[in-house]
Scaffold this active site. Structure first.
Site, PDB file in Angstrom:
ATOM      1  N   GLU A 180      -8.618   0.590  -3.078  1.00  0.00           N
ATOM      2  CA  GLU A 180      -9.466   0.629  -1.887  1.00  0.00           C
ATOM      3  C   GLU A 180     -10.393   1.822  -2.003  1.00  0.00           C
ATOM      4  OE1 GLU A 180      -6.110  -1.098   1.216  1.00  0.00           O
ATOM      5  OE2 GLU A 180      -7.000   0.870   1.544  1.00  0.00           O
ATOM      6  N   THR A 211      -8.459   3.737   8.388  1.00  0.00           N
ATOM      7  CA  THR A 211      -9.675   2.937   8.355  1.00  0.00           C
ATOM      8  C   THR A 211      -9.782   2.173   9.676  1.00  0.00           C
ATOM      9  OG1 THR A 211      -9.270   2.748   6.007  1.00  0.00           O
ATOM     10  CG2 THR A 211     -10.984   1.337   6.908  1.00  0.00           C
ATOM     11  N   HIS A 270      -3.694  -4.351   7.786  1.00  0.00           N
ATOM     12  CA  HIS A 270      -3.816  -3.158   8.644  1.00  0.00           C
ATOM     13  C   HIS A 270      -2.965  -3.326   9.895  1.00  0.00           C
ATOM     14  CE1 HIS A 270      -5.250   0.539  10.393  1.00  0.00           C
ATOM     15  NE2 HIS A 270      -5.796   0.805   9.215  1.00  0.00           N
ATOM     16  N   ARG A 282      -6.768  12.796   0.774  1.00  0.00           N
ATOM     17  CA  ARG A 282      -5.686  13.228   1.673  1.00  0.00           C
ATOM     18  C   ARG A 282      -4.340  12.620   1.295  1.00  0.00           C
ATOM     19  NH1 ARG A 282      -7.504  10.132   7.160  1.00  0.00           N
ATOM     20  NH2 ARG A 282      -9.420  11.214   6.695  1.00  0.00           N
ATOM     21  N   ARG A 317      -9.322   8.227  -1.095  1.00  0.00           N
ATOM     22  CA  ARG A 317     -10.295   8.665  -0.089  1.00  0.00           C
ATOM     23  C   ARG A 317     -11.117   9.822  -0.620  1.00  0.00           C
ATOM     24  NH1 ARG A 317      -8.918   6.559   5.369  1.00  0.00           N
ATOM     25  NH2 ARG A 317     -10.698   7.762   6.054  1.00  0.00           N
ATOM     26  N   GLU A 331     -11.121  -9.228   3.033  1.00  0.00           N
ATOM     27  CA  GLU A 331      -9.857  -8.880   3.689  1.00  0.00           C
ATOM     28  C   GLU A 331     -10.165  -8.653   5.167  1.00  0.00           C
ATOM     29  OE1 GLU A 331      -7.200  -6.136   1.768  1.00  0.00           O
ATOM     30  OE2 GLU A 331      -6.393  -5.475   3.700  1.00  0.00           O
ATOM     31  N   ASN A 370       0.860  -1.190   0.000  1.00  0.00           N
ATOM     32  CA  ASN A 370       0.000   0.000   0.000  1.00  0.00           C
ATOM     33  C   ASN A 370       0.900   1.246   0.000  1.00  0.00           C
ATOM     34  OD1 ASN A 370      -1.445   2.263   1.075  1.00  0.00           O
ATOM     35  ND2 ASN A 370      -3.096   0.874   1.639  1.00  0.00           N
ATOM     36  N   HIS A 428      -5.576   3.643  -1.666  1.00  0.00           N
ATOM     37  CA  HIS A 428      -6.904   4.033  -1.178  1.00  0.00           C
ATOM     38  C   HIS A 428      -7.199   5.453  -1.649  1.00  0.00           C
ATOM     39  CE1 HIS A 428      -9.664   4.379   2.652  1.00  0.00           C
ATOM     40  NE2 HIS A 428     -10.311   4.674   1.537  1.00  0.00           N
ATOM     41  N   HIS A 456       0.970   6.235   1.880  1.00  0.00           N
ATOM     42  CA  HIS A 456       1.695   7.200   2.705  1.00  0.00           C
ATOM     43  C   HIS A 456       2.925   7.784   2.034  1.00  0.00           C
ATOM     44  CE1 HIS A 456      -1.349   6.870   5.570  1.00  0.00           C
ATOM     45  NE2 HIS A 456      -1.215   5.563   5.628  1.00  0.00           N
TER      46      HIS A 456
HETATM   47  N1  PXP Z   1      -5.889  -3.040   3.927  1.00  0.00           N
HETATM   48  C1  PXP Z   1      -6.852  -2.089   3.948  1.00  0.00           C
HETATM   49  C2  PXP Z   1      -8.196  -2.444   3.432  1.00  0.00           C
HETATM   50  C3  PXP Z   1      -6.566  -0.786   4.399  1.00  0.00           C
HETATM   51  O1  PXP Z   1      -7.536   0.151   4.405  1.00  0.00           O
HETATM   52  C4  PXP Z   1      -5.260  -0.477   4.807  1.00  0.00           C
HETATM   53  C5  PXP Z   1      -4.929   0.905   5.251  1.00  0.00           C
HETATM   54  O2  PXP Z   1      -5.181   1.800   4.248  1.00  0.00           O
HETATM   55  C6  PXP Z   1      -4.298  -1.492   4.758  1.00  0.00           C
HETATM   56  C7  PXP Z   1      -4.646  -2.770   4.337  1.00  0.00           C
HETATM   57  C8  PXP Z   1      -2.877  -1.243   5.135  1.00  0.00           C
HETATM   58  O3  PXP Z   1      -2.774  -0.887   6.479  1.00  0.00           O
HETATM   59  P1  PXP Z   1      -1.398  -0.319   7.011  1.00  0.00           P
HETATM   60  O4  PXP Z   1      -1.134   0.953   6.275  1.00  0.00           O
HETATM   61  O5  PXP Z   1      -1.645  -0.127   8.474  1.00  0.00           O
HETATM   62  O6  PXP Z   1      -0.345  -1.354   6.729  1.00  0.00           O
END
Ligand code: PXP
Length: 242
Positions: free
Chosen positions: A73, A104, A193, A52, A48, A154, A10, A46, A13
């Protein structure tokens, strides 16, 4: 048992850091290219409502320039549905979204939102997009995903990541039991997550899980070791767990 546990990286960030200054550095597309070279099996982003981190332009560029499958996402809104149908990513993971939350915070209430989600899942599926529902590891939610004909769920590992001791063991068991229930019903289970080098191994060892989606920790760790090294180490821990 799914032998190879896929890693979806992901890159949200990377965009968070870019957006802090409003320019174009660091570029999430470049992060996706590095992730691909480091052994990621997919890219997750994601989009949003408040944009952001990832933007519409990022999604267009990721779709156009990255060979790995994109897991988009998104919240279950008409705006996001229209964007997903336009870009047709490999997968769409439907997540709950609250404007004021930092991330999330919980899973989707697939059971309580059946009527709203049914048309959504059907329209994405008809467009050839593999739908995943981001849910808590809870039997009721797996059963709801089955009724919605979602091919993938998931499991939200946020609670697992934030509790200790017996609570953590209980949460891990819930994830394992729900992964088994999903597979028994023909649903492919993923998880994600809050996963880190320190907590990924017991999750990766759940034999039914097919994919982990990991972002914040990998990007944070990349500040110290570089993105390639951070992804490679995560990949190594996942492989050792199997
Ligand atoms: N899976 C989903 C569906 C998420 O919303 C997120 C966070 O955006 C993640 C995985 C990844 O989480 P993390 O950034 O805490 O590793």
């Amino acid at each position: 048992m799914t032998d190879r546990l896929r890693l979806g990286v992901n890159i949200d960030h990377v965009a968070t850091i870019r957006n802090a200054r409003g320019g174009d550095h660091p570029d999430p597309l470049r992060a996706a290219q590095i992730a691909a070279a480091a052994g990621a099996d997919g890219i997750t982003a994601h989009l949003r409502e408040d944009r952001r981190h990832i933007t519409d332009d990022d999604i267009a560029r990721l779709m156009g320039e990255i060979d790995l499958p994109l897991n988009l996402e998104m919240a279950a809104t008409e705006e996001m549905l229209e964007i997903a149908l336009r870009h047709r990513p490999h997968a769409a993971c439907i997540v709950p979204e609250k404007r004021e939350e930092r991330t999330t915070e919980g899973g989707l209430d697939a059971a309580g939102m059946h009527d709203q989600l049914a048309a959504f899942v059907a329209r994405l599926t008809a467009a050839g997009i593999r739908v995943s529902l981001f849910i808590e590891p809870d039997e009721r939610q797996v059963e709801a995903a089955l009724r919605l004909r979602a091919p993938v769920v998931e499991f939200h590992t946020g609670r697992f990541a934030h509790v200790d001791g017996d609570d953590r063991s209980a949460e891990l068991k819930r994830i394992g039991d729900c992964a088994a229930l999903a597979v028994k019903n023909g649903i492919e289970p993923h998880a994600g997550h809050g996963l880190t080098f320190a907590n990924v191994v017991p999750v990766a060892a759940i034999p039914q899980l097919a994919e982990l989606n990991i972002g914040h920790f990998l990007v944070g760790e990349a500040i110290f070791t570089g993105l390639e090294a951070s992804i490679q180490r995560m990949r190594g821990l996942m492989d050792e767990a199997r």
